[in-house]
Design a protein around this motif. Structure first.
Motif, mmCIF file in Angstrom:
data_model
loop_
_atom_site.group_PDB
_atom_site.id
_atom_site.type_symbol
_atom_site.label_atom_id
_atom_site.label_comp_id
_atom_site.label_asym_id
_atom_site.label_seq_id
_atom_site.Cartn_x
_atom_site.Cartn_y
_atom_site.Cartn_z
ATOM 1 N N ILE A 161 4.081 0.745 14.498
ATOM 2 C CA ILE A 161 3.866 0.057 13.218
ATOM 3 C C ILE A 161 4.040 -1.457 13.406
ATOM 4 C CG2 ILE A 161 4.888 -0.297 10.904
ATOM 5 C CD1 ILE A 161 4.983 2.743 10.620
ATOM 6 N N GLU A 172 4.271 16.112 7.864
ATOM 7 C CA GLU A 172 3.847 15.616 6.552
ATOM 8 C C GLU A 172 2.336 15.718 6.413
ATOM 9 O OE1 GLU A 172 6.267 11.896 6.720
ATOM 10 O OE2 GLU A 172 5.295 11.627 4.771
ATOM 11 N N PHE A 208 0.058 6.304 11.180
ATOM 12 C CA PHE A 208 1.212 5.987 12.027
ATOM 13 C C PHE A 208 2.524 6.195 11.261
ATOM 14 C CE2 PHE A 208 -1.792 3.969 14.904
ATOM 15 C CZ PHE A 208 -1.250 4.340 16.128
ATOM 16 N N ARG A 209 2.446 6.090 9.953
ATOM 17 C CA ARG A 209 3.646 6.204 9.126
ATOM 18 C C ARG A 209 3.999 7.669 8.872
ATOM 19 N NH1 ARG A 209 4.784 6.510 3.479
ATOM 20 N NH2 ARG A 209 6.474 5.154 2.803
ATOM 21 N N THR A 210 2.994 8.543 8.911
ATOM 22 C CA THR A 210 3.170 9.923 8.486
ATOM 23 C C THR A 210 3.399 10.823 9.691
ATOM 24 O OG1 THR A 210 1.554 9.382 6.779
ATOM 25 C CG2 THR A 210 2.109 11.691 7.032
ATOM 26 N N SER A 211 4.402 11.674 9.619
ATOM 27 C CA SER A 211 4.656 12.599 10.726
ATOM 28 C C SER A 211 3.631 13.737 10.673
ATOM 29 C CB SER A 211 6.072 13.157 10.609
ATOM 30 O OG SER A 211 6.175 13.963 9.457
ATOM 31 N N LEU A 218 0.854 -2.928 14.512
ATOM 32 C CA LEU A 218 -0.288 -2.899 13.573
ATOM 33 C C LEU A 218 -0.539 -4.255 12.911
ATOM 34 C CD1 LEU A 218 0.041 0.558 11.751
ATOM 35 C CD2 LEU A 218 -1.663 -0.110 13.449
ATOM 36 N N HIS A 268 8.188 2.289 7.158
ATOM 37 C CA HIS A 268 8.109 3.304 8.212
ATOM 38 C C HIS A 268 8.044 4.727 7.658
ATOM 39 C CE1 HIS A 268 9.520 -0.115 10.596
ATOM 40 N NE2 HIS A 268 9.043 0.514 11.646
ATOM 41 N N ARG A 306 0.885 4.386 -2.548
ATOM 42 C CA ARG A 306 0.515 5.705 -2.012
ATOM 43 C C ARG A 306 1.606 6.741 -2.262
ATOM 44 N NH1 ARG A 306 1.144 8.515 2.970
ATOM 45 N NH2 ARG A 306 -0.767 9.518 3.712
ATOM 46 N N LEU A 342 -5.628 3.341 6.182
ATOM 47 C CA LEU A 342 -5.658 4.719 6.684
ATOM 48 C C LEU A 342 -4.934 4.811 8.026
ATOM 49 C CD1 LEU A 342 -6.760 7.661 6.478
ATOM 50 C CD2 LEU A 342 -8.690 6.873 7.862
ATOM 51 N N GLN A 343 -5.228 3.844 8.893
ATOM 52 C CA GLN A 343 -4.623 3.848 10.227
ATOM 53 C C GLN A 343 -3.102 3.709 10.125
ATOM 54 O OE1 GLN A 343 -5.622 0.518 12.854
ATOM 55 N NE2 GLN A 343 -5.617 1.949 14.569
ATOM 56 N N TYR A 344 -2.662 2.779 9.289
ATOM 57 C CA TYR A 344 -1.227 2.608 9.072
ATOM 58 C C TYR A 344 -0.623 3.910 8.535
ATOM 59 C CZ TYR A 344 2.795 1.442 6.119
ATOM 60 O OH TYR A 344 4.000 1.462 5.476
ATOM 61 N N ALA A 345 -1.316 4.539 7.568
ATOM 62 C CA ALA A 345 -0.807 5.803 7.011
ATOM 63 C C ALA A 345 -0.658 6.850 8.114
ATOM 64 C CB ALA A 345 -1.736 6.316 5.910
ATOM 65 N N TYR A 348 0.838 -1.203 0.000
ATOM 66 C CA TYR A 348 0.000 0.000 0.000
ATOM 67 C C TYR A 348 0.876 1.258 0.000
ATOM 68 C CZ TYR A 348 -2.548 3.762 2.379
ATOM 69 O OH TYR A 348 -3.042 4.981 2.751
ATOM 70 N N ARG A 380 7.551 5.316 16.462
ATOM 71 C CA ARG A 380 6.818 5.016 15.225
ATOM 72 C C ARG A 380 6.981 3.544 14.869
ATOM 73 N NH1 ARG A 380 8.648 8.074 9.800
ATOM 74 N NH2 ARG A 380 8.367 9.903 11.130
#
Lengths: 396, 396
Positions: free
Chosen positions: A375, B263, B257-260, A378, A313, A258, B252-255, A254, A371
């Motif tokens: 992750i 960002e 956690f991945r995104t600061s 998850l 990450h 993205r 969405l949830q992973y995104a 994903y 982070r």
């Protein structure tokens, strides 16, 4: 006061680790033993089988007094940065002696290699470039350059991961007052995928392969202490899985859909047009297929797994630069009574903040580490998941 | 030559859509009918039940001759941009008449509103700001400002989504030569969640709710043409799901956690410190819980769903700016014989490239649209998934 430091991953803790730990303690008779351990993702770019708390408990159960977390930005790294980060944390913690495992068990070889490489740094780098230009990977190019220049130095085989790590430990510690020791490894080779029947020592890789192939946990009993087996079983019961890359592949895939190629270029370790290969193979149906497609002579599996971990990450070049290799805090994962006593005395003289709550993250290095913990979690079903800010350190 | 344009989502195509289409065709007797349809994600920030190809087929089965895709950067938008993008594509396609559904069925009300708003633009904007400062959402603030200034203008209720869209269609077409028409909607209200028993017309929202609640597809039979039912059933059989936000929540949830947070601020429509609320609630166990937590008086559900959609796609402010509101290409989803004949003649005079392969993406608008199609397909099991570059247009 003698404080022994070990640099570990314990994924999972097995008889080989127990042998090393016990032998080192017998040799050095430390007052306290401190392990610095990679956290949720490991040096070779793989998720840890369990959360870091469970692995810290494995270590405490087997005679480590304090377990510190190696931050993400030092842990998911080539041998040199991994070693620098680990030694720096042990130094901050007041370690007087570090003992690591090696194929030879002879510390003098590491010092001789260090001397040779320091004296010939420029020419070796130049020689390495030659091999790199033929399309070989960096570790192989470096090793071939070294051995072609010093054909008589057969003793330190720099293609073996443990020797490379050991060399970098010795190098990182060379401007500290820490005494370095090494103990010969017993039993299985680092990369061996099958445990040998004759020995009760299997590599962690072999044990993970057994788990990935769906073998019953009980079949690990011959190779790990009972505490490891209990902890792995309890973890699996509570969280439903023992983590592997395949659990994270849907997220990685994903992320690859993205993220634009321009953004991918900003990801740490994404160099030399690798973004195009990543985009090309992102439709693979499994991580194994993805990695098989991605692999070339130039890029080792380990290198590509680390890159995949950074993409997973969303860790950028800029973030790793901000995190720097120097520790910005001391992240405590677990301790026993003895460890607690040591820390109570030591606390006043520590020059970095000692973090004992998992969610604490002031600096970039801490943010990346938290982070990574989140992750990692998850992959667990949403009802059983435990995020970093809810975790407490392990006290045994 | 008369070319009828309709602006649709068809998620799914139901009797209300059939009524509108048939009435418009009876009224205008067009030579050809062209629909511009949102693609993988819809105006209100939700994933489409099926891929866009299946929805294009629903339209073709029911009398549309050509289905064009509204690009992501125009589709997942507030009413004004959605309308501008849709009208612009229909204009490029040579449409002479547009017919839309409204509560009143009286086109003159829309023109009067347009006139009033144009004449009083500044003062209405100022008045709207007053309501906004009390914490109300933009649509509500605008509507209250308008109705407080023109209390006698009760005819056009600007709190109703269909009226707002209609108003923006008329506005967008006002500097073209396209003739605008409106037909009174029949049956259910836009937001109704339950179909009324007396009528064979249910809102698409009501139908999606029935599906989300696990009702058998057969229970939709009273409200949709047989072709819709067949296509939904076939889709579910082939792909295993009819898509809803819950399918995308793990991503969405992973995104999140991945995104600061930094960002996140760059994501389109992430304004006014929303990044902190998003971070705070990202541990929610479902999309429903996430949205319930996120909601305030200020931010409508629709606004937050659209923001969630942009986060899911990693769509930045900069990318949407690059995509601009103006169409950069014409993305063909499907056509019948009549549509094909029209296009064969029209092709030479089109001022934009006509793309008939799904994976084609030269411009930013196309890249975002292809990204959205691929991400939409990630909810499907990896063995059944079909990415954009493999798809062909529907010819009926």
């Amino acid at each position: 006061m003698k404080v022994l430091g070990v640099i570990v991953e314990y994924n999972p803790f097995h008889h080989g680790h127990a042998y090393h730990l016990q032998t080192a303690k017998n040799l050095l008779k430390p007052d306290v033993t401190i392990a610095v351990m990679s956290g949720s993702f490991l040096q070779r770019g793989e998720p840890a089988l369990t959360d870091k708390w469970t692995r810290a408990e494995m270590a405490l159960s087997q005679g480590v007094d304090i377990v510190m977390e190696l931050p993400y930005s030092s842990a998911v790294q080539k041998a040199d940065y991994f070693a620098e980060g680990s030694v720096a944390i042990l130094k901050e913690m007041g370690v007087t002696d570090i003992c690591f495992g090696s194929e030879s068990g002879d510390i003098s070889i590491f010092y001789r290699t260090l001397h040779l490489l320091k004296e010939n740094e420029k020419i070796i780098n130049k020689e390495t470039q030659k091999y790199l230009r033929t399309g070989k990977s960096y570790p192989r190019s470096f090793s071939e350059a070294f051995h072609s220049m010093f054909p008589e130095e057969k003793s330190l085989d720099l293609t073996l991961p443990n020797n490379i790590l050991g060399y970098h430990y010795v190098k990182a510690a060379s401007d500290t007052s820490i005494s370095m020791h090494t103990i010969q490894r017993k039993g299985a080779g680092y990369h061996d995928e099958k445990p040998s029947d004759a020995s009760s020592i299997a590599s962690a890789t072999a044990l993970r392969t057994m788990i990935a192939k769906g073998k019953k946990l009980q079949s690990l009993a011959a190779y790990v202490p009972a505490s490891t087996l209990d902890l792995l079983s309890a973890y699996k019961k509570q969280y439903g899985i023992l983590h592997s890359w395949e659990n994270y592949y849907p997220m990685l895939q994903y992320a690859l859909f993205r993220t634009s190629p321009e953004e991918l270029k900003g990801i740490y370790e994404c160099e030399e047009g690798l973004e195009h290969r990543l985009m090309k193979y992102r439709t693979a149906e499994s991580f194994a297929e993805f990695l098989d497609n991605l692999k070339t002579k130039r890029y080792t599996r380990t290198r590509l797994q680390r890159l995949s971990t950074h993409i997973l990450h969303g860790v950028t070049k800029d973030e790793v630069k901000q995190a720097s290799g120097k520790p910005s805090s001391l992240r405590l994962l677990g301790m026993n009574k003895k460890g607690q006593q040591y820390l109570n005395r030591k606390k006043k003289t520590l020059s970095l903040p000692l973090l004992s709550r998992a969610g604490e993250a002031e600096t970039m290095a801490d943010q990346l580490t938290v982070r990574s913990g989140d992750i990692h979690s998850l992959a667990v079903d949403s009802r059983n998941r435990q995020f970093e800010h809810k975790r407490r350190i392990i006290i045994l």
